[in-house]
Design a protein around this motif. Structure first.
Motif, mmCIF file in Angstrom:
data_model
loop_
_atom_site.group_PDB
_atom_site.id
_atom_site.type_symbol
_atom_site.label_atom_id
_atom_site.label_comp_id
_atom_site.label_asym_id
_atom_site.label_seq_id
_atom_site.Cartn_x
_atom_site.Cartn_y
_atom_site.Cartn_z
ATOM 1 N N ARG A 284 1.813 -1.325 5.006
ATOM 2 C CA ARG A 284 1.694 -0.042 6.283
ATOM 3 C C ARG A 284 2.838 -0.805 7.812
ATOM 4 O O ARG A 284 2.590 -2.055 7.863
ATOM 5 C CB ARG A 284 -0.297 -1.079 6.607
ATOM 6 C CG ARG A 284 -1.051 -0.470 5.737
ATOM 7 C CD ARG A 284 -1.888 -0.960 5.823
ATOM 8 N NE ARG A 284 -2.040 0.152 7.402
ATOM 9 C CZ ARG A 284 -4.479 -0.389 7.208
ATOM 10 N NH1 ARG A 284 -4.970 -1.423 6.500
ATOM 11 N NH2 ARG A 284 -4.306 0.037 8.562
ATOM 12 N N ARG B 294 1.014 -1.250 0.406
ATOM 13 C CA ARG B 294 0.199 0.564 -0.055
ATOM 14 C C ARG B 294 0.971 1.248 -0.031
ATOM 15 O O ARG B 294 0.176 2.198 -0.427
ATOM 16 C CB ARG B 294 -1.368 0.215 1.585
ATOM 17 C CG ARG B 294 -2.271 -0.539 0.427
ATOM 18 C CD ARG B 294 -3.189 -0.552 1.805
ATOM 19 N NE ARG B 294 -3.991 -1.759 2.185
ATOM 20 C CZ ARG B 294 -4.015 -2.928 2.325
ATOM 21 N NH1 ARG B 294 -3.054 -3.289 3.196
ATOM 22 N NH2 ARG B 294 -5.484 -3.935 2.566
ATOM 23 N N ALA B 295 2.544 1.661 0.403
ATOM 24 C CA ALA B 295 2.797 2.587 0.865
ATOM 25 C C ALA B 295 3.610 2.867 -0.986
ATOM 26 O O ALA B 295 3.664 4.060 -1.112
ATOM 27 C CB ALA B 295 3.923 2.179 1.720
ATOM 28 N N ARG C 214 -0.094 4.869 -5.114
ATOM 29 C CA ARG C 214 -1.391 6.077 -5.152
ATOM 30 C C ARG C 214 -2.456 5.488 -5.356
ATOM 31 O O ARG C 214 -2.676 5.010 -5.889
ATOM 32 C CB ARG C 214 -0.481 7.230 -5.426
ATOM 33 C CG ARG C 214 1.346 7.273 -4.692
ATOM 34 C CD ARG C 214 1.585 7.395 -3.207
ATOM 35 N NE ARG C 214 2.544 7.521 -2.983
ATOM 36 C CZ ARG C 214 2.576 7.141 -1.327
ATOM 37 N NH1 ARG C 214 2.499 7.356 -0.398
ATOM 38 N NH2 ARG C 214 3.660 7.052 -0.930
ATOM 39 N N THR D 99 -4.912 4.145 4.597
ATOM 40 C CA THR D 99 -4.010 3.640 4.299
ATOM 41 C C THR D 99 -3.034 3.236 4.338
ATOM 42 O O THR D 99 -2.361 2.607 4.719
ATOM 43 C CB THR D 99 -3.584 3.886 2.499
ATOM 44 O OG1 THR D 99 -5.044 4.652 1.149
ATOM 45 C CG2 THR D 99 -2.656 2.795 1.546
ATOM 46 N N ASP D 100 -2.085 4.712 5.270
ATOM 47 C CA ASP D 100 -1.272 4.828 6.163
ATOM 48 C C ASP D 100 -1.621 4.373 7.413
ATOM 49 O O ASP D 100 -0.390 4.718 8.420
ATOM 50 C CB ASP D 100 -0.690 5.563 6.227
ATOM 51 C CG ASP D 100 0.158 6.505 4.136
ATOM 52 O OD1 ASP D 100 0.295 5.227 3.426
ATOM 53 O OD2 ASP D 100 -0.021 7.489 3.681
#
Length: 448
Positions: A107, A27-28, A31, A65-66
């Motif tokens: 994450r 996920r990181a 975008r 998300t973060d």
């Protein structure tokens, strides 16, 4: 939550900066796209008021998300009975390791730790804190008070993944996902290992609920070799000396001079104390050997008690996993060296530490499987219940928790891994007595 010791244990493991050359994963690295908040509109409205305390909905790690994925690991520390400080320490080292690589699927992994003090109220408090802090799972933990901690977790639907397996509740609760066969498989396996090697077998165990299951399971293993029933001997779990108990056990084990007797001390952290007393009362000419399970005996204890000249030389030992020198532990050992160097709470030969490693391996596999899905207690349970297969690099058989994967032992309906290893102490080292895993499923099914 009671006591400052509990409160100071709930410290998140912070993300280390991603090393140069290591791009964030999952996920990181992505975008665009949004996540639906796990908070309802009503809860968001409540948070707008300073008069209302706000938190995370139980069993979620937040919607962004973060935002980190929150889990908990607990174990007793600094108590008069069994202590497992290496388990939460291993969990923290694991988190530092995965966070240094960009996290779990991009994450941050946030680990909360708790000391249950070997008390029912402490276990319940740890579980309630997991609920209050929004943990999506409790991973790789130890407690003797299964009903006390499982009730809060069951109410919140939070999975208990990879417990140590010291209580029967861990093998009956629908939210429990064990990675080994618990104390039950070890004792059944030890009975099989001793059946052809020993004459009279004397079990020295605590007078407790957990202790009461020990002779039943050891007997089930002994019966595979048509062996006589174990001689059951009670002892205090927190005694400072076992001279009388050791003398009685020795006399019983040597009462039949036609065969070599065996003494099986199963007293948790007090096993060393018993063995010190046993060494004092034992005559050098006494033909008697020791039988034990990993957790009561490991390599660090062998080293501390004299190695090849110590009381454990020649002992038969049953474990869940390969011996500590096996190459399959290399990754775990590297993580300990790099992310827990100098932390003397972590002993790589401790089966508690090893269980925590295996449990977090399973948790990482679940997160990767979920991918873009919300990481929540519910989604984790669904992935496991739907048949997710997890390989652990050969440390266990492939793990899966579908209904059809559960063994037919009535007392252990959640048990999926009934493999054990047979080991023996030679020249002060724990070595494999048999190359492959030994499956004790039939023995467990016949225990009654």
């Amino acid at each position: 939550m009671t006591g400052k010791r509990h409160l100071r244990n709930f410290l998140p493991v912070r993300t280390r900066p991603v090393p140069e050359g290591h791009a964030p994963r999952g996920r990181a690295a992505r975008r665009g796209g949004t996540r639906t908040s796990v908070l309802s509109a009503g809860a968001l409205a409540a948070c707008a008021s300073l008069a209302v305390g706000c938190g995370v909905v139980p069993g979620t790690s937040g919607g962004g998300t973060d935002e980190p994925i929150t889990v908990m690991t607990w174990a007793p520390e600094d108590t008069a009975a069994t202590n497992k400080p290496g388990m939460p320490a291993m969990a923290q080292a694991y988190a530092r390791w995965v966070n240094s690589r960009g996290g779990l699927d991009g994450r941050e992994l946030r680990v909360l730790t708790c000391n249950d003090d070997n008390e029912a109220v402490g276990a319940a408090a740890c579980a309630q804190r997991a609920v209050d802090e929004g943990a999506v799972a409790v991973v790789g933990s130890y407690s003797q008070h299964g009903r006390s901690f499982l009730s809060p977790l069951e109410s919140a639907g939070i999975p208990y993944m990879g417990g140590y397996g010291v209580t029967s509740d861990e093998f009956t609760s629908s939210i429990s996902y064990p990675v080994n066969g618990g104390q039950f498989s070890l004792l059944a396996g030890l009975g099989e290992q001793l059946a052809d090697a020993c004459g009279t077998v004397v079990l020295v165990r605590p007078d407790s609920v957990v202790g009461d299951t020990m002779p039943v399971l050891l007997d089930a293993g002994l019966r595979t070799g048509e062996h006589a029933a174990v001689t059951d001997q009670l002892a205090a779990e927190d005694a400072t000396s076992y001279t009388d108990a050791a003398g009685r056990a020795l006399a019983r084990a040597t009462s039949d001079t036609s065969s070599t007797g065996c003494v099986v001390p199963s007293l948790g952290d007090r096993t060393d104390t018993f063995m010190d007393s046993f060494r004092r009362v034992r005559d050098d000419s006494s033909e008697v050997r020791i039988g034990s399970v990993l957790g009561s005996v490991d390599q660090s204890r062998l080293d501390a008690t004299g190695g090849s000249s110590g009381p454990y030389e020649g002992a038969y030992v049953t474990g869940w996993y390969p011996e500590e020198t096996d190459a399959r532990w290399n990754t775990m050992n590297e993580v300990i060296d790099e992310h827990a160097f100098g932390d003397n709470r972590i002993d790589a030969s401790d089966p508690g530490v090893q269980t925590t490693w295996v449990a977090y391996t399973v948790f990482e596999a679940v997160v990767e499987k979920l991918g873009e899905e919300e990481i929540s207690a519910r989604s984790i349970r669904r992935a496991l219940d739907d048949g997710l297969e997890v390989t652990t690099g050969g440390l266990t058989p492939t793990l899966r928790w579908r209904f059809e994967d559960l063994i037919a032992a009535g007392d252990f309906p959640r048990l999926v891994n009934s493999d054990v290893t047979f080991q023996v102490v030679r020249d002060g080292r724990l070595v494999a007595a048999r190359k492959d895993f030994v499956n004790v499923r039939q023995t467990l099914e016949n225990a009654g």
